[in-house]
Scaffold this motif. Structure first.
Motif, PDB file in Angstrom:
ATOM      1  N   ASP B  53     -24.739  -2.633 -39.122  1.00 32.15           N
ATOM      2  CA  ASP B  53     -24.610  -1.478 -39.192  1.00 32.15           C
ATOM      3  C   ASP B  53     -25.177  -0.499 -38.654  1.00 32.15           C
ATOM      4  O   ASP B  53     -26.211  -1.440 -38.129  1.00 32.15           O
ATOM      5  CB  ASP B  53     -24.945  -1.055 -41.023  1.00 32.15           C
ATOM      6  N   THR B  82     -18.959   2.527 -39.165  1.00 32.17           N
ATOM      7  CA  THR B  82     -17.565   3.572 -38.515  1.00 32.17           C
ATOM      8  C   THR B  82     -17.628   4.153 -36.871  1.00 32.17           C
ATOM      9  O   THR B  82     -16.340   4.445 -36.952  1.00 32.17           O
ATOM     10  CB  THR B  82     -17.953   4.787 -39.375  1.00 32.17           C
ATOM     11  N   GLU B  83     -18.516   3.751 -36.621  1.00 34.60           N
ATOM     12  CA  GLU B  83     -19.167   4.411 -35.473  1.00 34.60           C
ATOM     13  C   GLU B  83     -17.863   4.017 -34.409  1.00 34.60           C
ATOM     14  O   GLU B  83     -17.716   3.025 -34.376  1.00 34.60           O
ATOM     15  CB  GLU B  83     -20.482   4.153 -34.586  1.00 34.60           C
ATOM     16  N   SER B  84     -17.903   4.968 -33.323  1.00 36.99           N
ATOM     17  CA  SER B  84     -16.699   4.253 -32.395  1.00 36.99           C
ATOM     18  C   SER B  84     -16.359   5.313 -31.275  1.00 36.99           C
ATOM     19  O   SER B  84     -16.443   4.713 -29.576  1.00 36.99           O
ATOM     20  CB  SER B  84     -14.684   4.600 -32.692  1.00 36.99           C
ATOM     21  N   MET B 101     -17.673  -3.867 -33.984  1.00 43.21           N
ATOM     22  CA  MET B 101     -16.743  -3.883 -34.584  1.00 43.21           C
ATOM     23  C   MET B 101     -16.449  -2.871 -35.349  1.00 43.21           C
ATOM     24  O   MET B 101     -17.375  -2.308 -36.185  1.00 43.21           O
ATOM     25  CB  MET B 101     -16.892  -5.452 -35.558  1.00 43.21           C
ATOM     26  N   VAL B 102     -15.670  -2.033 -35.175  1.00 46.59           N
ATOM     27  CA  VAL B 102     -15.313  -0.558 -36.080  1.00 46.59           C
ATOM     28  C   VAL B 102     -14.341  -1.158 -37.635  1.00 46.59           C
ATOM     29  O   VAL B 102     -13.812  -1.547 -37.953  1.00 46.59           O
ATOM     30  CB  VAL B 102     -14.670   0.683 -35.462  1.00 46.59           C
ATOM     31  N   LYS B 103     -15.272  -0.749 -38.793  1.00 47.04           N
ATOM     32  CA  LYS B 103     -14.817  -0.574 -40.142  1.00 47.04           C
ATOM     33  C   LYS B 103     -13.266  -0.532 -40.493  1.00 47.04           C
ATOM     34  O   LYS B 103     -12.999   0.972 -40.084  1.00 47.04           O
ATOM     35  CB  LYS B 103     -15.887  -0.257 -40.939  1.00 47.04           C
ATOM     36  N   PRO B 104     -12.275  -0.638 -41.632  1.00 46.83           N
ATOM     37  CA  PRO B 104     -12.925  -1.794 -41.787  1.00 46.83           C
ATOM     38  C   PRO B 104     -12.526  -3.450 -41.060  1.00 46.83           C
ATOM     39  O   PRO B 104     -11.567  -2.940 -40.566  1.00 46.83           O
ATOM     40  CB  PRO B 104     -12.043  -1.491 -43.357  1.00 46.83           C
ATOM     41  N   VAL B 105     -13.071  -4.239 -41.352  1.00 49.36           N
ATOM     42  CA  VAL B 105     -12.374  -5.418 -39.992  1.00 49.36           C
ATOM     43  C   VAL B 105     -11.953  -5.984 -41.574  1.00 49.36           C
ATOM     44  O   VAL B 105     -13.385  -6.902 -42.449  1.00 49.36           O
ATOM     45  CB  VAL B 105     -13.592  -5.859 -39.838  1.00 49.36           C
ATOM     46  N   GLY B 106     -10.868  -7.065 -40.862  1.00 45.05           N
ATOM     47  CA  GLY B 106     -10.364  -7.787 -42.219  1.00 45.05           C
ATOM     48  C   GLY B 106     -11.472  -9.305 -42.713  1.00 45.05           C
ATOM     49  O   GLY B 106     -11.962  -9.338 -41.097  1.00 45.05           O
TER      50      GLY B 106
END
Lengths: 347, 121
Positions: B53, B82-84, B101-106
């Motif tokens: 994270d 969650t940062e983009s 990768m930005v949350k949420p990721v499957g």
């Protein structure tokens, strides 16, 4: 202080003399407080937007969770129904298994008796052959003796003829010897005929017995052969049954894994929502501080709230800038500030 | 067995990722912040991949990437945050991150990315 002479300077004088006059007309008194409040209202609006987004995410996540758990429940119910059906089939197969056990038992018992039977019959035949051989040897011996006796009798008759009157007695003896030799020969011939008749009798009666036993064994073997084929077919059925069961259970497990994976994905939303709320907290703290300062100034009778106005008006943009840094790539632009970036990017 | 090191201050996040990855056949180690993660690496942990994270107490993800690169030069590091904003991505990339990768990721997408970063895993 000396009164300035003109009206033009009157206002200037008043401004220097009265501190509250120094504020611009639009920011004087209640109007100044309104600007600050408007700034805070703007922040409140943005906070509500994000909190509504958080609530929406939570709600959707909860719905997804319920739907996925329901899916897993249906999956379990389906497996239980299948296993119930399999149990019924398994019970039906139980009868078949018991029959198969009996068949195997019969097969084993039959096979176990065969070597002994075969050995017994072989022994009996061997014995018979030995006895016949002995008798045949005996008749050969008898024939040999008879031949020798005949030759002796012939020689005796010749000698008796040579001896003339003196050999008459000897000629009678030779005749008797020849008669005995013929009798022995006849006896040997009779014995051979008896042996042949005996062999025939044995062949007829003993081989009939043997034939009957052999036929019985053949019939039994054929019957057991059919049963063995049935046994094989039932084992094929059993194998297929268990393969189907295995396939169903494996498929269930695969679907279960998928369902659990989706459930776990739902859990990530909780972290996203938590962070939305976490980011709201400092904005609320700042808002509280600005409001507290505004109230303090107003209570103190201060009219100049320009600094507080500026702080209040900066609240919403600062919060929006923070939120922009956490924009969800899949959310529409009007629902989330900032430009979208790909959700996954490998460098 | 491929070892993946997850660093996140959210217990829910850590637990859900751990279970997802273990189901997929990976071994998983975890830490609750950058400081703990760095301590584990200094203690000898050598993961095949790190997923971290960004916003964490004590030591954030950016700082962690900087420090980890001094110890593990070639271990892939992915961020999951969650940062983009692009500036943060660029900073992470400059410090040696392998992906963002930005949350949420499957779970399925995550495993796919891991197998892209670690072929043969």
């Amino acid at each position: 202080m000396r009164m300035p002479p003109s009206l033009r300077h009157w206002r200037e004088w008043l401004r220097r003399a009265l501190p509250w006059w120094r504020t611009t007309p639009t920011q004087a008194g209640p109007a100044a407080a309104c600007a600050a409040v408007l700034g805070m209202r703007e922040l409140d609006r943005e906070l509500m937007t994000q909190l509504c987004r958080a609530v929406g995410l939570s709600e959707q996540s909860a719905l997804d969770l319920v739907e996925r758990v329901s899916g897993l429940r249906e999956l379990s119910a389906r497996l239980i129904r299948y296993l119930e059906h399999a149990r019924t089939q398994s019970e039906a197969m139980q009868d078949g298994i018991e029959l198969n056990s009996r068949i195997i038992g019969e097969l084993a018992a039959f096979v176990q008796t065969l070597p002994q039977q075969i050995a017994q019959e072989r022994g009996q035949f061997q014995h018979l052959l030995t006895e016949v051989r002995k008798l045949t040897e005996m008749t050969d011996t008898i024939r040999g003796i008879a031949r020798q006796t005949e030759i002796l009798a012939i020689n005796a008759a010749i000698e008796a003829a040579r001896a003339g009157e003196g050999g008459k007695g000897f000629a009678v003896l030779a005749g008797e010897m020849r008669r005995l030799a013929n009798q022995s020969n006849a006896l040997a011939t009779q014995i051979n005929r008896d042996i042949a008749a005996l062999m025939q009798t044995v062949e007829v009666s003993y081989s009939g017995e043997f034939e009957a036993r052999t036929r019985h064994n053949e019939a039994e073997a054929e019957r057991l052969g059919k049963l063995t084929r049935q046994l094989d077919e039932s084992y094929v059925d059993m194998r297929q049954f268990y393969q189907m069961l295995m396939t169903a259970v494996t498929q269930h497990n695969t679907e279960l894994d998928g369902g659990i994976g989706l459930l776990l994905d739902t859990a990530q939303v909780q972290d996203v929502v938590k962070q939305i709320v976490d980011r709201a907290q400092p904005a609320l703290d700042s808002r509280h501080a600005v409001l507290a300062e505004l109230i303090a100034r107003l209570r103190a009778g201060e009219r100049d709230t320009a600094a507080v106005d500026a702080q209040a008006q900066a609240l919403a943009p600062a919060y929006l800038a923070l939120e922009a840094a956490h924009r969800d790539p899949d959310v529409a632009a009007d629902a989330a500030p900032g430009a979208p970036a790909p959700r996954i990017e490998l460098f | 067995m491929t070892t993946i090191f997850i660093v996140d201050d959210s217990a829910t996040m850590v637990m859900s990722l751990k279970i997802t990855l273990e189901i997929s056949g990976f071994k998983v180690e975890t830490a609750v912040d950058g400081e703990q993660a760095l301590a584990k690496i200094k203690d000898g942990l050598k993961p095949d991949l790190i997923i971290t994270d960004i916003n964490m107490p004590k030591m954030d993800g950016i700082e962690l990437i900087r420090e980890v690169r001094k110890l593990l030069r070639f271990t892939p590091i992915l961020t999951l945050t969650t940062e983009s904003q692009q500036a943060k991505r660029d900073e992470a990339k400059k410090l040696g991150a392998s992906g963002w990768m930005v949350k949420p990721v499957g779970g399925a997408d995550l495993v796919k990315v891991i197998r892209q970063v670690l072929p043969g895993a």
